[in-house]
Write a protein that holds these residues in place. Structure first.
Motif, short mmCIF file in Angstrom:
data_model
loop_
_atom_site.label_atom_id
_atom_site.label_comp_id
_atom_site.label_asym_id
_atom_site.label_seq_id
_atom_site.Cartn_x
_atom_site.Cartn_y
_atom_site.Cartn_z
N LEU A 425 0.84 -1.20 0.00
CA LEU A 425 0.00 0.00 0.00
C LEU A 425 0.87 1.25 0.00
N HIS A 426 0.57 2.17 -0.92
CA HIS A 426 1.31 3.44 -1.01
C HIS A 426 0.29 4.58 -1.17
N ASP A 427 -0.24 5.19 -0.04
CA ASP A 427 0.44 5.29 1.21
C ASP A 427 -0.54 5.24 2.40
N TRP A 428 -1.75 5.81 2.23
CA TRP A 428 -2.71 5.89 3.33
C TRP A 428 -4.09 5.57 2.75
N ALA A 429 -4.81 4.64 3.34
CA ALA A 429 -6.04 4.16 2.71
C ALA A 429 -7.19 4.10 3.70
N ARG A 443 0.82 3.31 5.69
CA ARG A 443 2.11 2.75 5.31
C ARG A 443 3.21 3.09 6.32
N ARG A 444 3.14 4.26 6.94
CA ARG A 444 4.14 4.66 7.91
C ARG A 444 4.29 3.64 9.03
N LYS A 445 3.17 3.00 9.35
CA LYS A 445 3.15 2.04 10.46
C LYS A 445 3.29 0.60 9.98
N GLY A 446 3.45 0.42 8.70
CA GLY A 446 3.56 -0.93 8.17
C GLY A 446 2.25 -1.68 8.16
N GLU A 447 1.11 -0.96 8.21
CA GLU A 447 -0.20 -1.61 8.26
C GLU A 447 -0.62 -2.10 6.88
N ASN A 448 -1.13 -3.31 6.82
CA ASN A 448 -1.59 -3.85 5.54
C ASN A 448 -2.79 -4.79 5.66
N THR A 449 -3.29 -4.99 6.89
CA THR A 449 -4.36 -5.96 7.10
C THR A 449 -5.52 -5.32 7.85
N ILE A 450 -6.74 -5.65 7.42
CA ILE A 450 -7.92 -5.11 8.07
C ILE A 450 -8.99 -6.20 8.14
N LEU A 464 -9.94 3.74 -0.95
CA LEU A 464 -9.51 5.09 -1.33
C LEU A 464 -8.09 5.30 -0.82
N VAL A 465 -7.15 5.50 -1.73
CA VAL A 465 -5.74 5.60 -1.36
C VAL A 465 -5.24 7.02 -1.60
N GLU A 466 -4.61 7.57 -0.58
CA GLU A 466 -4.01 8.90 -0.63
C GLU A 466 -2.51 8.74 -0.82
N ALA A 467 -1.96 9.34 -1.89
CA ALA A 467 -0.52 9.34 -2.13
C ALA A 467 0.10 10.50 -1.35
N LEU A 468 1.16 10.20 -0.60
CA LEU A 468 1.71 11.19 0.33
C LEU A 468 3.10 11.69 -0.04
N ASN A 475 17.78 4.04 -2.14
CA ASN A 475 17.48 3.07 -3.20
C ASN A 475 16.00 2.80 -3.38
N THR A 476 15.14 3.39 -2.54
CA THR A 476 13.70 3.16 -2.67
C THR A 476 12.99 4.33 -3.35
N ILE A 477 13.74 5.16 -4.11
CA ILE A 477 13.10 6.26 -4.82
C ILE A 477 12.16 5.75 -5.91
N LEU A 478 12.27 4.48 -6.27
CA LEU A 478 11.32 3.88 -7.20
C LEU A 478 10.08 3.55 -6.38
N ASP A 479 9.20 4.54 -6.28
CA ASP A 479 8.10 4.50 -5.31
C ASP A 479 6.77 4.75 -6.02
N ARG A 480 6.23 3.69 -6.61
CA ARG A 480 4.94 3.82 -7.29
C ARG A 480 3.83 3.98 -6.26
N LYS A 481 2.76 4.66 -6.64
CA LYS A 481 1.70 5.00 -5.70
C LYS A 481 0.43 4.20 -5.95
N GLY A 482 -0.45 4.23 -4.94
CA GLY A 482 -1.68 3.45 -5.00
C GLY A 482 -1.44 2.08 -4.37
N ILE A 483 -1.99 1.05 -4.99
CA ILE A 483 -1.74 -0.33 -4.56
C ILE A 483 -0.95 -0.99 -5.68
N THR A 484 0.24 -1.46 -5.36
CA THR A 484 1.17 -1.85 -6.41
C THR A 484 1.25 -3.35 -6.67
N GLU A 485 0.63 -4.18 -5.78
CA GLU A 485 0.75 -5.62 -5.99
C GLU A 485 -0.61 -6.31 -6.08
#
Length: 778
Positions: A425-429, A443-450, A464-468, A475-485
């Motif tokens: 998740l990138h970044d807040w949903a 994403r800041r907290k590593g949350e991915n399960t609800i 609804l995903v907010e890109a922050l 090396n993580t500048i390759l940072d696509r937004k939304g839900i990437t997987e």
């Protein structure tokens, strides 16, 4: 009389009214241990300014403030992604007219240093790289092997050169130097990549002196001939030690600190960063006494208007909209204690024909009376046209650069509760089922399960995903937004990968926000709020947005940037140049929910108030680490000196959970532990990537007197550090920190760096290292 007139004409041709020479044979070169301007020794006293972070109407006032502070040069980045927001569509007009900015610098009797990137960092979205590069699925950023990346960077540099090469000092302008790439040694060590970048910059800027910047600890990670080398370091640095190794390698090179950090940047949910006058003024004087050139980063930070604020990783930490940076010139262009301390120091180090500039008039500040936004529009009632996709994909794959994105699909019926897992998740949903919000993930907290409730047939899922802000460093500048997987639903025995998505893209453009359907009255849930306020006079202002959730604000069509109730920033800066006498329009998009739809104007910003959405500490109440039954994989004693310290383990050890226990400090009566950077060395001898690392536990962290939390040990910033509590009751040794490495790793050693300013407090002496595949007992 004719001869006198001829002399006057000749002088007029050679020099502008500002005293900067205009002759075609002007030069800026490298001498023996000094820079040479037209053949004479010249010490650069530069001020870093970022033209996109300053309203164009205020450019000259900020430049004049820098000259009044004692500067003779202004240093600037070029922001590729603001100039080429779509491939091959370049914009160097209006707010983006960087050539005009450079001409204003020259008009005010100052020189310029240009840093065109293409990567710049700067706490800016993706470090200045354009988002559309990420549409190439196998893109490798900042790598010579990626021909597409190299081709696009060269095209941008060529276009930038056409804008600025005519303003080089050799062409009668004021540009002294141009930088090749930016802090590349903190990212990679490929000399061939840097040579190609150097050659591309040289082609774009054919005459000017080139330079590069890195840190004193890594500048020698690659080789690059035919460019000057400068170092970056922060407030309170020991100047002789910073340049010690550099001078051994380059005994005749001029010395320059190309980024002398006057403050630091703020991140959402973290304490406000400050650096005292005392912390840096002494080292600045040391540089002046040694005739070392410098650039203050930042002299004036300004504001990351719109969507342009970036993020750090690891851990993921998005930047606030304010880029005040605790700099000598405040966000609004106001003078500070630091400003006058620097001015009073530098007046003693002016060179031939230099003088302090006059302090320009302050821009007036007003307090906008409290007003209410009475119109609103629900986000779900104003959906744009949907795009179809069998598999969930990132925002970039739907040709969206910034903003927010809504993913919708159907869920099968279920009589029991289930868990939904969002992979990457990138970044807040916010997750909705049948229009009702059931929870949020960060994403800041590593949350991915609800947890999702029992469901009737054909239930509608909305995410609804907010890109922050994209990661701007490392090396993580390759940072696509939304839900990437992917998104999965599991009931414990079976797992279903959700398919057949409808996708709705919400851009940041003002036209989109203006044209949604507003109506009088409140809404329940995410949406837009619109109102007006009237002014009898205009001036700079700050809007208190502390009662709002998370989103963006537009005033008279200008995007003021992001807000987030968690702080530490609770206000948004409104330049008076963007306000009108009479009626003014405001639109607030809140993807959470406001407490109140009123807004109050303030004369000063609030940059230091956190509404904690979770403990700032990495230790829960009552937690205590029990190592009594654990066996260390390594123990030892560090030497009592500064710089990086290396430890080779007796044997390669494997595990996922890494614990460093500090038994004591070098000073017998010192209860503190301080640690700036920690690197783990894998079995192959290479540094283990930190992208998946997460602090599990720290026995003590100082968050009262400053921001010294434990994740600073792997933030790849040598000037920040973890420090145990120093205010109030100081906990005693031993001190421990536990890191979840994200996966099992084979480790053969570590590297440790004490705080970069070399203060002795908290320097580690005796230590133990523990490594386990399962979590430690807490």
């Amino acid at each position: 009389m004719k001869n006198k007139l001829l002399i006057v004409i000749l002088i007029s041709c050679l020099f502008g009214h500002d005293g900067i020479a205009q002759a075609q044979n002007n030069s800026f070169t490298l001498g023996k241990k000094e820079f040479l301007l037209n053949g004479k020794p010249f010490i650069i006293r530069a001020a870093e300014l970022h033209y996109p972070r300053i309203p164009k109407q205020y450019w000259e006032q900020r430049i004049q403030l820098c000259k009044a502070m004692g500067m003779n040069t202004v240093c600037i980045y070029l922001f590729w992604n603001i100039h080429e927001q779509k491939p091959d569509q370049y914009d160097f007009t209006g707010q983006n007219d960087v050539a005009e900015f450079v001409r204003l610098i020259q008009k005010n009797g100052m020189y310029c240093i240009v840093r065109p990137g293409p990567y710049v960092c700067a706490e800016w979205d993706m470090g200045g790289l354009p988002w559309w590069l990420l549409k190439k699925k196998d893109i490798h950023l900042r790598e010579l092997s990626d021909s597409y990346f190299m081709e696009r960077t060269k095209k941008f540099l060529d276009v930038a050169g056409k804008q600025l090469a005519p303003l080089q000092i050799q062409n009668g302008g004021n540009i002294l130097m141009v930088q090749v790439e930016n802090e590349y040694a903190a990212f990679g060590s490929d000399s061939a990549y840097m040579k190609t970048m150097r050659d591309n910059v040289r082609k774009a800027f054919d005459k000017v002196q080139l330079f590069r910047c890195d840190w004193g600890s890594n500048f020698n990670n690659y080789k690059l001939d035919d460019v000057a080398v400068s170092l970056n370091f922060g407030a309170g640095a020991d100047i002789d030690k910073e340049f010690k190794v550099f001078q051994e390698v380059n005994p005749t090179a001029p010395l320059m600190c190309s980024e002398y950090w006057t403050g630091w940047y703020d991140r959402w949910g973290k304490p406000h960063e400050t650096r005292s006058v005392d912390s840096f003024i002494g080292s600045l004087k040391d540089m002046m006494d040694r005739k070392i050139s410098f650039s203050l980063y930042m002299a004036h930070g300004g504001t990351s208007f719109g969507q342009w604020g970036g993020a750090n990783d690891a851990p993921f930490s998005p930047m606030t909209t304010s880029y005040d940076y605790n700099a000598p010139i405040g966000e609004q262009g106001n003078t500070t204690e630091k400003f006058f301390a620097i001015r009073n120091l530098l007046k003693n180090y002016l060179q031939e024909d230099e003088k302090l500039g006059e302090i320009p008039a302050a821009i007036p500040v007003i307090e906008i009376p409290t007003f209410e936004l009475k119109e609103s529009a629900s986000l779900f009632a104003n959906l744009p046209l949907a795009k179809k996709s069998e598999n969930i994909q990132s925002m970039e794959n739907f040709d969206q650069g910034w903003g927010r994105i809504l993913y919708r699909t159907k869920l099968v019926a279920s009589t029991t509760k289930q868990k939904m897992v969002i992979a990457d998740l990138h970044d807040w949903a916010t997750v909705f089922i049948n229009g009702k919000a059931i929870g949020r993930l960060d994403r800041r907290k590593g949350e991915n399960t609800i947890e999702i409730p029992a469901l009737p047939k054909n239930s509608q899922l909305d995410i609804l995903v907010e890109a922050l802000g994209r990661v701007n460093y490392g090396n993580t500048i390759l940072d696509r937004k939304g839900i990437t997987e992917k998104v999965e639903v599991t009931n414990g025995s079976t797992t279903k990968d959700l398919k057949n998505w409808e996708v709705y893209n919400f851009p940041v453009d003002y036209a989109f926000q203006k044209n949604v359907k507003y109506q009088t009255g409140a809404i329940n849930g995410p949406g837009w709020h619109k109102g007006t306020f009237n002014l009898t006079k205009v001036g700079d202002a700050f809007l208190d947005v502390s009662t709002w959730g998370i989103g963006m604000v537009w005033v008279n069509g200008h995007n003021l940037g992001r807000f987030w109730k968690i702080g530490p920033q609770q206000t948004l800066y409104v330049p008076g140049a963007w306000l009108l006498q009479g009626k003014n329009e405001i639109i607030i998009l809140d993807v959470d929910k406001p407490i109140s739809t009123k807004v109050t104007g303030l004369a000063k910003p609030i940059l230091d108030k956190i509404n904690i959405d979770g403990s700032l500490l990495n230790r829960k109440v009552g937690q205590k680490l029990d190592l009594s039954l654990e066996t260390p994989v390594q123990s030892g004693t560090f030497t009592n000196d500064n710089g990086w310290k290396n430890v080779d383990f007796q044997k390669v050890s494997t595990g996922r959970y890494f614990c460093l226990e500090v038994l004591n400090s070098q000073k017998a009566d010192d209860a503190l532990t301080t640690l700036s950077e920690l690197e783990l060395i894998g079995a192959d001898g290479k540094k283990i990537p930190v992208a998946k690392w997460k602090i599990v536990y720290a026995d003590s962290e100082e968050v009262t007197s400053g921001n010294y939390t434990a994740e600073k040990v792997f933030d790849k910033q040598e000037s920040t550090f973890w420090q145990t509590q120093s205010v109030g009751a100081k906990p005693v040794h031993p001190h421990q920190i536990i890191i979840d490495l994200g996966e099992v790793e084979a480790i053969k050693g570590l590297r440790y760096l004490h705080r970069f300013d070399n203060k002795p407090e908290g320097m580690i002496k005796d230590y133990k290292v523990f490594l386990k595949s399962v979590p430690f007992k807490l």
